[in-house]
Design a protein around this motif. Structure first.
Motif, mmCIF file in Angstrom:
data_model
loop_
_atom_site.group_PDB
_atom_site.id
_atom_site.type_symbol
_atom_site.label_atom_id
_atom_site.label_comp_id
_atom_site.label_asym_id
_atom_site.label_seq_id
_atom_site.Cartn_x
_atom_site.Cartn_y
_atom_site.Cartn_z
ATOM 1 N N ARG A 1 0.833 -1.198 0.000
ATOM 2 C CA ARG A 1 0.000 0.000 0.000
ATOM 3 C C ARG A 1 0.866 1.245 0.000
ATOM 4 N NH1 ARG A 1 -3.966 -0.856 4.464
ATOM 5 N NH2 ARG A 1 -2.320 -0.030 5.800
ATOM 6 N N ASP A 2 1.898 1.246 0.815
ATOM 7 C CA ASP A 2 2.802 2.395 0.895
ATOM 8 C C ASP A 2 3.543 2.613 -0.422
ATOM 9 O OD1 ASP A 2 2.005 2.723 3.510
ATOM 10 O OD2 ASP A 2 3.734 1.673 4.356
ATOM 11 N N GLU A 3 3.996 1.520 -1.023
ATOM 12 C CA GLU A 3 4.702 1.627 -2.303
ATOM 13 C C GLU A 3 3.769 2.130 -3.397
ATOM 14 O OE1 GLU A 3 7.964 1.207 -3.132
ATOM 15 O OE2 GLU A 3 8.259 1.147 -0.972
ATOM 16 N N LEU A 4 2.535 1.623 -3.385
ATOM 17 C CA LEU A 4 1.566 2.044 -4.404
ATOM 18 C C LEU A 4 1.283 3.535 -4.295
ATOM 19 C CD1 LEU A 4 -0.339 1.317 -6.693
ATOM 20 C CD2 LEU A 4 -2.079 0.714 -4.975
ATOM 21 N N ARG A 5 1.143 4.043 -3.072
ATOM 22 C CA ARG A 5 0.901 5.479 -2.888
ATOM 23 C C ARG A 5 2.012 6.312 -3.531
ATOM 24 N NH1 ARG A 5 -0.184 4.490 2.983
ATOM 25 N NH2 ARG A 5 -2.430 4.224 3.263
ATOM 26 N N LYS A 6 3.258 5.909 -3.287
ATOM 27 C CA LYS A 6 4.392 6.640 -3.863
ATOM 28 C C LYS A 6 4.334 6.635 -5.385
ATOM 29 C CE LYS A 6 7.455 5.407 -0.004
ATOM 30 N NZ LYS A 6 8.655 4.617 0.381
ATOM 31 N N GLU A 7 3.997 5.473 -5.933
ATOM 32 C CA GLU A 7 3.934 5.350 -7.389
ATOM 33 C C GLU A 7 2.805 6.212 -7.965
ATOM 34 O OE1 GLU A 7 5.935 3.775 -9.366
ATOM 35 O OE2 GLU A 7 6.837 2.035 -8.355
ATOM 36 N N LEU A 8 1.679 6.263 -7.286
ATOM 37 C CA LEU A 8 0.543 7.047 -7.765
ATOM 38 C C LEU A 8 0.855 8.541 -7.746
ATOM 39 C CD1 LEU A 8 -2.407 5.117 -6.063
ATOM 40 C CD2 LEU A 8 -1.776 5.089 -8.486
ATOM 41 N N VAL A 9 1.513 9.001 -6.688
ATOM 42 C CA VAL A 9 1.917 10.407 -6.617
ATOM 43 C C VAL A 9 2.889 10.730 -7.746
ATOM 44 C CG1 VAL A 9 3.162 12.118 -5.255
ATOM 45 C CG2 VAL A 9 1.505 10.628 -4.148
ATOM 46 N N TRP A 10 3.859 9.841 -7.973
ATOM 47 C CA TRP A 10 4.831 10.026 -9.063
ATOM 48 C C TRP A 10 4.128 10.147 -10.410
ATOM 49 C CZ3 TRP A 10 9.601 10.704 -11.098
ATOM 50 C CH2 TRP A 10 9.843 10.193 -12.374
ATOM 51 N N SER A 11 3.106 9.338 -10.631
ATOM 52 C CA SER A 11 2.411 9.326 -11.921
ATOM 53 C C SER A 11 1.450 10.499 -12.083
ATOM 54 C CB SER A 11 1.638 8.010 -12.089
ATOM 55 O OG SER A 11 2.526 6.908 -12.153
ATOM 56 N N GLY A 12 1.176 11.241 -10.986
ATOM 57 C CA GLY A 12 0.330 12.421 -11.085
ATOM 58 C C GLY A 12 -1.075 12.248 -10.544
ATOM 59 N N PHE A 13 -1.357 11.136 -9.889
ATOM 60 C CA PHE A 13 -2.666 10.953 -9.272
ATOM 61 C C PHE A 13 -2.805 11.875 -8.063
ATOM 62 C CE2 PHE A 13 -2.701 7.065 -11.715
ATOM 63 C CZ PHE A 13 -4.044 6.770 -11.895
ATOM 64 N N GLY A 14 -4.050 12.286 -7.774
ATOM 65 C CA GLY A 14 -4.350 13.074 -6.586
ATOM 66 C C GLY A 14 -5.281 12.293 -5.680
ATOM 67 N N LEU A 15 -5.146 12.491 -4.383
ATOM 68 C CA LEU A 15 -5.958 11.766 -3.406
ATOM 69 C C LEU A 15 -7.294 12.477 -3.211
ATOM 70 C CD1 LEU A 15 -6.033 9.378 -1.423
ATOM 71 C CD2 LEU A 15 -5.064 10.916 0.309
ATOM 72 N N LEU A 16 -8.367 11.833 -3.641
ATOM 73 C CA LEU A 16 -9.713 12.390 -3.497
ATOM 74 C C LEU A 16 -10.287 12.082 -2.115
ATOM 75 C CD1 LEU A 16 -12.182 13.812 -4.728
ATOM 76 C CD2 LEU A 16 -12.900 11.580 -5.623
ATOM 77 N N SER A 17 -10.125 10.852 -1.687
ATOM 78 C CA SER A 17 -10.531 10.424 -0.348
ATOM 79 C C SER A 17 -9.714 9.189 0.001
ATOM 80 C CB SER A 17 -12.038 10.111 -0.297
ATOM 81 O OG SER A 17 -12.362 9.056 -1.181
ATOM 82 N N ASN A 18 -9.915 8.664 1.183
ATOM 83 C CA ASN A 18 -9.109 7.535 1.638
ATOM 84 C C ASN A 18 -9.119 6.383 0.628
ATOM 85 O OD1 ASN A 18 -7.507 6.073 3.459
ATOM 86 N ND2 ASN A 18 -9.302 5.043 4.290
ATOM 87 N N SER A 19 -7.937 6.049 0.103
ATOM 88 C CA SER A 19 -7.750 4.939 -0.853
ATOM 89 C C SER A 19 -8.416 5.173 -2.206
ATOM 90 C CB SER A 19 -8.249 3.613 -0.265
ATOM 91 O OG SER A 19 -7.558 3.306 0.928
ATOM 92 N N CYS A 20 -8.796 6.418 -2.493
ATOM 93 C CA CYS A 20 -9.424 6.751 -3.778
ATOM 94 C C CYS A 20 -8.615 7.856 -4.458
ATOM 95 C CB CYS A 20 -10.864 7.201 -3.571
ATOM 96 S SG CYS A 20 -11.717 7.648 -5.110
ATOM 97 N N TRP A 21 -8.034 7.545 -5.607
ATOM 98 C CA TRP A 21 -7.138 8.458 -6.317
ATOM 99 C C TRP A 21 -7.696 8.771 -7.695
ATOM 100 C CZ3 TRP A 21 -2.224 9.818 -4.168
ATOM 101 C CH2 TRP A 21 -1.939 9.193 -2.952
ATOM 102 N N ILE A 22 -7.465 10.003 -8.171
ATOM 103 C CA ILE A 22 -7.978 10.393 -9.486
ATOM 104 C C ILE A 22 -6.902 11.096 -10.314
ATOM 105 C CG2 ILE A 22 -10.301 10.662 -8.527
ATOM 106 C CD1 ILE A 22 -9.934 13.722 -8.894
#
Length: 277
Positions: free
Chosen positions: A104-125
């Motif tokens: 989960r922690d690794e995925l968060r880092k990857e999502l931020v790198w790719s440009g995803f934004g956190l909309l709510s807990n565990s939900c990225w857009i």
């Protein structure tokens, strides 16, 4: 810095470098042999590079994972325009169990790198079509069963500007772009004057170019690379990009001459070791 050298130079030279050449290049930045060997060892354990022994000498190259990351980073660093937008939003939702928290922690880092934004807990857009990157992440971490991915339209209740403000702190990114512009516009003028007078060596240009890229690539971790339609009116990312491009282009020719000279010494070593086998 090793990432920067691989991305800007080494991957264009057969994607392989002798450790001795890498040590020599990083000496220009004040790094010693021990620190370079420790850093490249960590990168190898993390799966970014791989080593090969030829004779009694070690050579390093990017793995497929490393190549993919460098290709993605290069497209974003040297981009000339904003991505186009089809008006759709991509939504990624995950429910990764507690016993797999490290994933989960690794995925968060990857999502931020790719440009995803956190909309709510565990939900990225993201407004960008990142289906390929998402599929690669699912393969990399083997988390298909925990992730759902959607292509959707936003119909309210607020406007899309509010949605962007909720998911990304663009004011903070803009402030950092302003600091970059203030610092490097002054350096650009000083170095341009020195180059015109012949007062900068190829080695100095190599160091300045690598440090410039190294500093600018930090924006990949905080700038979501949004389409023009979703950016604030007073967006400084474009001005920073223009400054970076002008400064980089001014330094890169002598910088490449210096790199090539050091690299070719290692290439000779590789050839000589191959003859011994």
């Amino acid at each position: 810095m090793i990432f920067t050298l691989f991305g800007d130079y080494i991957r264009h030279y057969d994607n392989v470098i002798w450790i001795g050449s890498l040590i020599r290049l990083l000496e220009e930045f004040g790094h010693n042999e021990q620190s370079v060997r420790a850093a490249i060892s960590r990168m190898s354990k993390q799966g970014w590079v791989q080593s090969e022994k030829i004779g009694n000498k070690s050579f390093y190259s990017l793995t497929d994972r490393g190549k993919a990351r460098m290709e993605e980073a290069s497209k974003r660093i040297y981009k000339t325009e904003h991505p186009s937008w089809d008006g759709q939003w991509r939504i990624l939702v995950y429910t990764i169990p507690e016993n797999k928290r490290h994933l989960r922690d690794e995925l968060r880092k990857e999502l931020v790198w790719s440009g995803f934004g956190l909309l709510s807990n565990s939900c990225w857009i993201t407004p960008n079509p990142l289906e390929e990157q998402v599929n690669l992440l699912m393969e990399k971490y083997d988390i298909h069963e925990y992730v759902s991915f959607f292509d959707a339209s936003y119909i309210g209740m607020n406007n899309e500007e509010d949605l962007v403000q909720k998911c990304w702190n663009l004011d903070d990114v803009n402030d950092k772009y302003q600091l970059f512009i203030q610092e490097y516009s002054q350096k650009y003028v000083i170095d341009k004057n020195k180059i015109e007078k012949g007062e900068l060596t190829d080695g100095s240009c190599f160091v300045k170019s690598a440090l410039l890229v190294h500093q600018y690539r930090k924006f990949l971790f905080i700038d979501p690379n949004l389409p023009q339609e979703l950016l604030p009116t007073r967006w400084l990312g474009d001005s920073a990009a223009s400054l970076f491009t002008d400064y980089y282009n001014m330094l890169i020719e002598p910088a490449r001459r210096f790199f090539k000279n050091v690299y070719e010494q290692g290439d000779i070593q590789r050839f000589q070791e191959s003859l011994k086998e």
